[in-house]
Enzyme design. Structure first.
Site, PDB file in Angstrom:
ATOM      1  N   HIS A  42       0.879  -1.223   0.107  1.00  0.00           N
ATOM      2  CA  HIS A  42      -0.033   0.040   0.096  1.00  0.00           C
ATOM      3  C   HIS A  42       0.961   1.333   0.071  1.00  0.00           C
ATOM      4  CE1 HIS A  42       1.042  -0.442   4.187  1.00  0.00           C
ATOM      5  NE2 HIS A  42       0.870   0.756   4.362  1.00  0.00           N
ATOM      6  N   HIS A 129       5.916   6.204  -1.006  1.00  0.00           N
ATOM      7  CA  HIS A 129       6.332   4.920  -1.150  1.00  0.00           C
ATOM      8  C   HIS A 129       5.684   4.040  -0.862  1.00  0.00           C
ATOM      9  CE1 HIS A 129       6.931   5.514   2.997  1.00  0.00           C
ATOM     10  NE2 HIS A 129       7.194   4.253   3.285  1.00  0.00           N
TER      11      HIS A 129
END
Length: 184
Positions: A42, A129
């Site tokens: 995620h 990220h």
């Protein structure tokens, strides 16, 4: 009761598969990393920590309005990096290519919804990220070089998820408890 929570963008299956193929092709970094699993991948919009049920309910009520104010946008995974840096990695991550800048807008909207709900979150901008390895990876210039130029498939971010994180002896396990569409 309280739960450990965060707000996230979940990449679709084709993005997850592409990244999993890249990791299989390149292999793990040197050292003793704990590789994250595709089911946990995620992009964190806001980490909330422990949130009591009342504040979680208020957040679930606030997020739809904030999400509605942001139109869906293109995104793709790109490149590699490490925290705190490539020379002394503690976490390896895949970066994000956000050509419209709307992911940063989404991050700010999530933090604002949290503040309105009585949940303290940092005000600082965060680096978008997706974590692929944690633990005790070693500096690995060859591994990092194999990722240079990595560009995953583009997808349209059309929503965000309110997630619960449950810690166990095998690591954290994540589940979405609510999804909020963008632009509606």
């Amino acid at each position: 009761m309280s739960r450990r929570m965060f707000i996230a963008v979940l990449p679709p299956a084709q993005v997850i598969e592409h990244l999993a193929d890249q990791i299989e092709h390149v292999g793990p970094p040197a050292g003793r990393p704990r590789m994250t699993t595709p089911g946990s991948w995620h992009i964190t919009c806001a980490f909330l920590g422990e949130v009591d049920d009342d504040r979680a309910d208020r957040l679930a009520d606030a997020l739809p309005d904030h999400a509605a104010g942001i139109e869906p946008f293109p995104l793709r995974l790109a490149g590699i990096g490490a925290f705190p840096d490539l020379a002394t990695p503690r976490h390896w991550w895949v970066g994000v290519d956000d050509p419209t800048g709307r992911l940063a807008t989404l991050f700010r909207a999530c933090r604002q919804a949290c503040r309105e709900s009585g949940i303290a979150v940092g005000r600082a901008a965060q680096l978008a990220h997706l974590t692929v390895a944690r633990g005790k990876p070693a500096p690995d210039p060859e591994w990092a070089a194999a990722w240079q130029g990595y560009l995953g498939p583009e997808w349209t971010v059309d929503g965000l998820d309110l997630m619960v994180s449950v810690l166990s002896g095998t690591g954290a396990h994540y589940s979405s408890i609510a999804r909020f569409p963008l632009g509606r």
